[in-house]
Design a protein around this motif. Structure first.
Motif, PDB file in Angstrom:
ATOM      1  N   PHE A 104     -28.865 -83.179  38.455  1.00 13.38           N
ATOM      2  CA  PHE A 104     -29.575 -82.121  39.165  1.00 13.38           C
ATOM      3  C   PHE A 104     -29.474 -80.838  38.362  1.00 13.38           C
ATOM      4  N   TYR A 105     -30.234 -79.810  38.782  1.00 15.16           N
ATOM      5  CA  TYR A 105     -30.337 -78.568  38.025  1.00 15.16           C
ATOM      6  C   TYR A 105     -29.876 -77.381  38.866  1.00 15.16           C
ATOM      7  N   GLY A 106     -29.681 -76.257  38.170  1.00 16.44           N
ATOM      8  CA  GLY A 106     -29.272 -75.053  38.859  1.00 16.44           C
ATOM      9  C   GLY A 106     -30.086 -73.842  38.454  1.00 16.44           C
ATOM     10  N   LEU A 107     -30.462 -73.023  39.444  1.00 10.87           N
ATOM     11  CA  LEU A 107     -30.951 -71.666  39.223  1.00 10.87           C
ATOM     12  C   LEU A 107     -29.837 -70.780  39.740  1.00 10.87           C
ATOM     13  N   PHE A 167     -35.477 -82.723  46.569  1.00 13.48           N
ATOM     14  CA  PHE A 167     -34.960 -81.520  45.914  1.00 13.48           C
ATOM     15  C   PHE A 167     -34.075 -81.918  44.738  1.00 13.48           C
ATOM     16  N   ASP A 168     -34.325 -81.263  43.589  1.00 13.71           N
ATOM     17  CA  ASP A 168     -33.533 -81.588  42.394  1.00 13.71           C
ATOM     18  C   ASP A 168     -32.857 -80.369  41.782  1.00 13.71           C
ATOM     19  N   PRO A 194     -38.863 -77.090  38.836  1.00  9.31           N
ATOM     20  CA  PRO A 194     -37.811 -77.296  39.838  1.00  9.31           C
ATOM     21  C   PRO A 194     -38.344 -77.356  41.264  1.00  9.31           C
ATOM     22  N   ILE A 195     -37.787 -78.248  42.059  1.00  6.19           N
ATOM     23  CA  ILE A 195     -37.957 -78.253  43.508  1.00  6.19           C
ATOM     24  C   ILE A 195     -36.623 -77.750  44.058  1.00  6.19           C
ATOM     25  N   GLU A 196     -36.618 -76.488  44.459  1.00  7.35           N
ATOM     26  CA  GLU A 196     -35.346 -75.787  44.666  1.00  7.35           C
ATOM     27  C   GLU A 196     -34.922 -75.746  46.125  1.00  7.35           C
TER      28      GLU A 196
END
Length: 373
Positions: free
Chosen positions: A299-302, A270-271, A242-244
Motif C-alpha cells: 500500500f502507499y502513503g500520502l 483503497f490502496d 491513489p485511491i486514498e
C-alpha cells in the motif's frame, strides 16, 4: 489538491549528441490567468475575483553553475519580504544550477502591469554572483496549452497532454524537453496536429527511464504562433493513481496493528492512506507505517510533513508529502512560510513530491505551484 506544479533528466545525456540543444540565453515562458468560479456558481464571502496578473513558468538552460540565488524581472530584483508583493512567491529549480543543464522558474503575481505587457526581461544569478540565465521572454494567452506532463507506468515514456481551446487548428512543429529538441522522437506523429476544441497526447519514448522527483521542462512551439509557446515545468510524480483513505486514529487500519480494519479498507478498493507522525496514538508511528509496513503489504502513503524519514531505507511507497491543508485562506506572509516549508522538504527528500490542500476557488490559482501538486 492544488494543481501542479518541480531536476535533471538522465536521458538528456543520451540524446544530447543527436538532437539540437537550446542556447544558454534562449528562454520560453507560459502565462495563465487564475481560474475561479463566478459568484452565481460558487459564492465566497468577501473574496474579490482574481483578475489581475497570473502564473508564469519560465524555462531555459543555465550558462553557469552555482546555487540559485536571485531573480530580476524587468531589471528589478524579486524580493519575497513583508510589504513587497509585486511577486507573491517564486521557485527556482534545481536549487543547485549546472551550466549547460535546464532550469525552471515559476512565480505568481497579482500586479496589473503584466496584463498590459507581452514580454519581460529576465536575469538569474547564483550565490557567487554568476549570471546563470539572462534574456527576455514573450508571454500571452495563446489558447493552446500543455495541461499535464507525466510518464507511463515504467517511467520510460513521457506523456504530454496538450489542449487546443481555439476554434482553429494548431500544429506542433517543435517539442523541447529539458532543453533538447525531441520532435523527431515523438511516437505518435498524428498528435502534432490538434483539431479545434480538442486535446492530444504527445508520447516521447525515453532511452533511459526518468526517476520520481526528477525535474522536467517541456516546451511546445506551434507553427501558427511561434512566438507564444506553451511551457510546462515541474517534477515527475510516481506513476500511481491513489485511491486514498483518511482514517480516524481509532480505526488505525494498518497491518499487524488492526488487521481486520486494514483488510476491510483494502477490500473496498483503497490502496493509499494519509497519516501523520502518530496516527494511532502510540500503537504504531508514521515512520514505521511508511518505511516498513507499506512496502511489505503493498500500500502507499500520502504523509504529513511531520513524519520523520531520516534513516528510512525504503521510501518507494511515499506518493507525496503533505505541507498544509486549506492554507489558501488569505494572501499574506503565511503564503511565503508555506513556500519555505515546501522548499525545506525538497532539500531533505528530493524524490518525493510535495502537495497541499485547497479551500478557496478565488485563491486556488495564487497558491497552486507553491508545492509540486
Amino acid at each position: 489538491l492544488l494543481a501542479m506544479s518541480r531536476y535533471g533528466f538522465p536521458f538528456l545525456l543520451a540524446f544530447g549528441a543527436l538532437l539540437a540543444q537550446l542556447s544558454a540565453n534562449t528562454l520560453y515562458a507560459s502565462f495563465r490567468k487564475d481560474y475561479f468560479f463566478p459568484y452565481d456558481e460558487y459564492p465566497e464571502a468577501h473574496l474579490p475575483d482574481p483578475v489581475d496578473g497570473g502564473r508564469f513558468q519560465i524555462v531555459g538552460v543555465a550558462n553557469a553553475s552555482g546555487k540559485a540565488d536571485k531573480v530580476y524581472l524587468n531589471g528589478n530584483e524579486v524580493k519575497l519580504e513583508s510589504g513587497n508583493w509585486f511577486v507573491d512567491w517564486l521557485r527556482i529549480f534545481p536549487h543547485d544550477l549546472q551550466g549547460g543543464k535546464p532550469f525552471w522558474v515559476t512565480f505568481h503575481s497579482r500586479d496589473k502591469s503584466w496584463d498590459k505587457s507581452h514580454s519581460a526581461s529576465f536575469l538569474l544569478k547564483t550565490s557567487n554572483g554568476s549570471v546563470a540565465g539572462s534574456g527576455s521572454f514573450a508571454f500571452g494567452l495563446n489558447g493552446c496549452n500543455i495541461t499535464y506532463v507525466t510518464t507511463n507506468k515504467t517511467l520510460a515514456v513521457l506523456l504530454i497532454h496538450v489542449r487546443n481551446s481555439l476554434s482553429q487548428i494548431r500544429t506542433i512543429n517543435q517539442v523541447i524537453v529539458n532543453g533538447t529538441t525531441m520532435t523527431s522522437s515523438v511516437k505518435n506523429n498524428a498528435s502534432l496536429s490538434i483539431p479545434p476544441k480538442s486535446a492530444v497526447l504527445v508520447e516521447i519514448p525515453l532511452t533511459t527511464p526518468v526517476q520520481p522527483g526528477s525535474m522536467y521542462t517541456v516546451v511546445v512551439v506551434f507553427a501558427e504562433s511561434s512566438s507564444l509557446a506553451s511551457v510546462a515545468a515541474g517534477r515527475i510524480a510516481k506513476p500511481h493513481f491513489p485511491i486514498e483513505s483518511w482514517p480516524k486514529s481509532t480505526e488505525c487500519p494498518f497491518p499487524t496493528v488492526k488487521d481486520k480494519n486494514f483488510n476491510f479498507v483494502k477490500d473496498h478498493g483503497f490502496d493509499t492512506y494519509f497519516f501523520t507522525k502518530d496516527p494511532c496514538h502510540g500503537s504504531v508511528d508514521g515512520k514505521k507505517i511508511l518505511c516498513d509496513l507499506a512496502p511489505k503489504n503493498d500500500f502507499y502513503g500520502l504523509v504529513d510533513a511531520g513524519v520523520p524519514l531520516d534513516g528510512c531505507a525504503d521510501t518507494s511507497r511515499a506518493l507525496g508529502i503533505f505541507i498544509a491543508d486549506e492554507a489558501d485562506k488569505a494572501i499574506d506572509d503565511g503564503m511565503r512560510d508555506l513556500l519555505a516549508k515546501a522548499e525545506a522538504v525538497y532539500d531533505k527528500t528530493s524524490s518525493i513530491l510535495t502537495y497541499q490542500g485547497g479551500s478557496r476557488s478565488r485563491l486556488n490559482g495564487a497558491f497552486a505551484g507553491i508545492t509540486d501538486i
